[in-house]
Motif scaffolding. Structure first.
Motif, PDB file in Angstrom:
ATOM      1  N   MET A 200       0.861  -1.252   0.116  1.00  0.00           N
ATOM      2  CA  MET A 200       0.095  -0.082  -0.001  1.00  0.00           C
ATOM      3  C   MET A 200       0.811   1.156   0.091  1.00  0.00           C
ATOM      4  SD  MET A 200      -3.268  -0.782   2.535  1.00  0.00           S
ATOM      5  CE  MET A 200      -2.406  -1.438   3.989  1.00  0.00           C
ATOM      6  N   ALA A 201       1.883   1.415   1.002  1.00  0.00           N
ATOM      7  CA  ALA A 201       2.774   2.572   0.996  1.00  0.00           C
ATOM      8  C   ALA A 201       3.479   2.581  -0.404  1.00  0.00           C
ATOM      9  CB  ALA A 201       3.768   2.160   2.073  1.00  0.00           C
ATOM     10  N   LEU A 202       3.833   1.883  -1.252  1.00  0.00           N
ATOM     11  CA  LEU A 202       4.547   1.928  -2.499  1.00  0.00           C
ATOM     12  C   LEU A 202       3.564   2.434  -3.519  1.00  0.00           C
ATOM     13  CD1 LEU A 202       6.387  -1.387  -2.855  1.00  0.00           C
ATOM     14  CD2 LEU A 202       7.592   0.689  -2.428  1.00  0.00           C
ATOM     15  N   THR A 402       3.514   5.637   8.105  1.00  0.00           N
ATOM     16  CA  THR A 402       2.523   5.287   9.012  1.00  0.00           C
ATOM     17  C   THR A 402       1.546   4.358   8.511  1.00  0.00           C
ATOM     18  OG1 THR A 402       1.340   7.421   8.334  1.00  0.00           O
ATOM     19  CG2 THR A 402       2.946   7.375  10.360  1.00  0.00           C
ATOM     20  N   ILE A 403       1.559   4.213   6.916  1.00  0.00           N
ATOM     21  CA  ILE A 403       0.513   3.326   6.283  1.00  0.00           C
ATOM     22  C   ILE A 403       1.083   1.971   6.589  1.00  0.00           C
ATOM     23  CG2 ILE A 403       0.134   2.543   3.746  1.00  0.00           C
ATOM     24  CD1 ILE A 403       0.196   5.132   2.779  1.00  0.00           C
ATOM     25  N   VAL A 404       2.302   1.830   6.571  1.00  0.00           N
ATOM     26  CA  VAL A 404       2.788   0.362   7.150  1.00  0.00           C
ATOM     27  C   VAL A 404       2.578   0.164   8.520  1.00  0.00           C
ATOM     28  CG1 VAL A 404       5.092  -0.990   7.156  1.00  0.00           C
ATOM     29  CG2 VAL A 404       4.853   0.662   5.382  1.00  0.00           C
ATOM     30  N   ILE A 405       2.800   1.352   9.448  1.00  0.00           N
ATOM     31  CA  ILE A 405       2.359   1.036  10.721  1.00  0.00           C
ATOM     32  C   ILE A 405       1.116   0.757  10.865  1.00  0.00           C
ATOM     33  CG2 ILE A 405       2.686   2.252  13.162  1.00  0.00           C
ATOM     34  CD1 ILE A 405       4.952   3.673  11.808  1.00  0.00           C
ATOM     35  N   GLY A 406       0.260   1.231  10.183  1.00  0.00           N
ATOM     36  CA  GLY A 406      -1.439   1.084  10.507  1.00  0.00           C
ATOM     37  C   GLY A 406      -1.614  -0.172  10.032  1.00  0.00           C
ATOM     38  N   ALA A 407      -1.084  -0.854   9.302  1.00  0.00           N
ATOM     39  CA  ALA A 407      -1.196  -2.088   8.836  1.00  0.00           C
ATOM     40  C   ALA A 407      -1.274  -3.405   9.824  1.00  0.00           C
ATOM     41  CB  ALA A 407      -0.615  -2.639   7.528  1.00  0.00           C
ATOM     42  N   VAL A 408      -0.153  -2.933  10.647  1.00  0.00           N
ATOM     43  CA  VAL A 408       0.351  -4.303  11.434  1.00  0.00           C
ATOM     44  C   VAL A 408       0.071  -3.828  13.059  1.00  0.00           C
ATOM     45  CG1 VAL A 408       2.268  -4.705  10.181  1.00  0.00           C
ATOM     46  CG2 VAL A 408       2.695  -3.126  12.001  1.00  0.00           C
ATOM     47  N   VAL A 409      -0.576  -2.740  13.367  1.00  0.00           N
ATOM     48  CA  VAL A 409      -0.940  -2.351  14.590  1.00  0.00           C
ATOM     49  C   VAL A 409      -2.521  -2.791  14.915  1.00  0.00           C
ATOM     50  CG1 VAL A 409       0.872  -0.609  15.196  1.00  0.00           C
ATOM     51  CG2 VAL A 409      -1.675  -0.053  14.297  1.00  0.00           C
ATOM     52  N   THR A 410      -2.992  -2.888  16.122  1.00  0.00           N
ATOM     53  CA  THR A 410      -4.323  -3.250  16.478  1.00  0.00           C
ATOM     54  C   THR A 410      -5.163  -2.126  16.210  1.00  0.00           C
ATOM     55  OG1 THR A 410      -4.204  -2.634  18.659  1.00  0.00           O
ATOM     56  CG2 THR A 410      -3.376  -4.918  18.387  1.00  0.00           C
ATOM     57  N   ILE A 411      -6.416  -2.582  16.062  1.00  0.00           N
ATOM     58  CA  ILE A 411      -7.425  -1.529  15.559  1.00  0.00           C
ATOM     59  C   ILE A 411      -7.836  -0.501  16.580  1.00  0.00           C
ATOM     60  CG2 ILE A 411      -9.326  -3.215  16.044  1.00  0.00           C
ATOM     61  CD1 ILE A 411      -9.522  -0.265  13.725  1.00  0.00           C
TER      62      ILE A 411
END
Length: 459
Positions: A200-202, A402-411
């Motif tokens: 997504m980030a790319l 932060t797109i990458v971070i958002g993909a792996v952290v909890t909702i």
């Protein structure tokens, strides 16, 4: 990670306490009564404005009032409606919908005042270009001594407009609907989420640093199509389970004042959750929409407010209600263990077993990416206000990370961070709206007088 989750949960709880509820709901109610319901009485005129009958092509600004409203709605209609409502019902019960409605009606008055002010008190950035938004409303309307409030808004806006929620929910629905059923991933989804976040980030990087205009043009054509698909799908679910609709409305009203469904009788928590989810969905009183409307090609501030006030109605009263009913009538809110978009996907799957979830995946994909660009615009305005244009590119890199971070952290962590930032953004926005409300009312009366005397030019 657990310590970070606990910290964010505590921060969100403190931020969304009684003082903020009074500021948002109480302040909005005051603005509604103070205006003597004038915005609501001018709805017919506001439709004429949206149709372009009063659009001055020579007015200052970069976009038309309709484009400003459409752009502001682009960042809310979609993920806020698909996931935000589900989060509210999962955490607060069906009664949350009622308090979202209340917040939306109050928010219509709030949007009228804040977006009128966004035109009345525009400022100039360091490049000399006219800009609007709470940062400029505060300094231009209240004076330089209030600048700490502008800084607070811009700082909180850097975090409130990050793409964490969109990235998280897009990753979640692809995992739940596509990857897990096909056996591609197991219970541990960290690695797959990380790869999706990088992908997504790319993609966003290519669009942001490359052919933005061309791809944004395609996206602008796809979004209305996706809105139609989503709306038709949700209406199908509701009418397919139409016999359950009256009972669900009764449950919504009952739970709104008892809080028994999920909150164990904690009615105040249901009210707070409704206000939080409504604010996240329609952004009334938060100030992001004021940044977009501040760019409108309009020399009549009151007209901008009349256009903007439709946003909470469209976003929350119509779209959020449809999503909420779809979740409730299918019963997934009682049986589904998922949160956010997973619950909405379960509702689609229950009503349309063959294609429902895949239709939602398609809608979420388009909505998530288009809202990413709206949020990038909001965040970049906050960044350049604080640090200037010299380091503007650094914000783009941070945003993409932060797109990458958002993909792996909890909702839960994502929701708590965004809610905390939105709460801080609401403080300067609502303070400005309340202190400058007499100015807005005076401008409204002047505009109404000229309208009655036939002195308002039509184009």
């Amino acid at each position: 990670m657990e310590k970070i989750d606990a910290f964010l949960a505590e921060a969100s709880s403190l931020a969304w306490g009684m003082p903020l509820l009074i500021l948002l709901m109480g302040g909005g109610t005051f603005l509604m009564l103070f205006s003597r319901l004038i915005p609501f009485r001018m709805m017919r005129h506001s439709i004429g404005i949206l149709q372009g009958k009063y659009q001055d092509p020579n007015a200052a600004g970069q976009i038309t009032p309709f484009q400003a409203m459409a752009s502001a709605l682009a960042s809310t209609i979609g993920m806020g409606n698909i996931s935000g409502v589900a989060v509210g019902i999962a955490m607060g019960g069906p009664g949350v919908l009622f308090w979202m409605w209340v917040s939306a009606f109050v928010g219509m008055a709030t949007k009228f005042f804040t977006c009128t002010l966004s035109i009345m008190y525009r400022g100039k950035n360091e490049l000399g270009k006219v800009e609007g938004g709470p940062m400029y409303m505060v300094t231009e309307g209240l004076g330089q001594k209030w600048k700490p409030l502008s800084i607070l808004f811009a700082f909180a806006g850097l975090f409130g407009t990050l793409p964490l929620f969109q990235a998280n929910q897009l990753t979640q629905i692809i995992t739940d609907v596509v990857l897990k059923p096909s056996g591609v991933v197991g219970p541990d989804t960290f690695v797959s989420n990380l790869f999706m976040g990088i992908a997504m980030a790319l993609l966003v990087s290519i669009i942001m640093f490359g052919g933005l205009k061309r791809i944004a043009s395609v996206a602008s054509k796809l979004v209305p199509f996706m809105v139609v698909i989503y709306t038709v799908s949700v209406l199908f679910i509701i009418f397919y389970n139409f016999s359950a609709v009256p009972g669900m409305f009764a449950l919504i009203f009952e739970d709104a004042f008892t809080g028994n469904a999920v909150m164990g009788g904690a009615v105040m928590q249901v009210i707070i959750m409704g206000a939080r989810r409504a604010s996240f969905s329609n952004e009334a009183g938060i100030g992001t929409a004021a940044m977009m409307h501040g760019e409108s090609q309009n020399n009549e501030p009151v007209r901008e407010g009349l256009v903007a006030m439709w946003e909470p109605f469209i976003d929350t009263i119509i779209v959020c209600t449809m999503t909420g009913l779809a979740i409730l009538v299918t019963g997934v809110w009682e049986t589904n263990e998922g949160n956010g978009v997973s619950m909405t996907a379960a509702a689609f799957g229950a009503a349309m077993p063959s294609v429902g979830k895949y239709l939602l995946v398609l809608c979420v994909f388009i909505f998530a990416f288009t809202s990413l660009f709206s949020y990038c615009y909001y965040g970049s305005k906050c960044f350049t206000y604080l640090f200037g244009f010299k380091y503007r590119r650094l914000y783009d890199y941070f945003y993409i990370l932060t797109i990458v971070i958002g993909a792996v952290v909890t909702i839960t962590s994502v929701i708590n961070l965004v809610d905390t930032a939105f709460a801080l953004m609401a403080i300067p926005t609502m303070t400005c709206a309340l202190l400058l409300s007499p100015k807005v009312l005076a401008a409204t009366r002047d505009y109404l007088g000229r309208l009655r005397r036939g002195e308002v030019e039509r184009f």
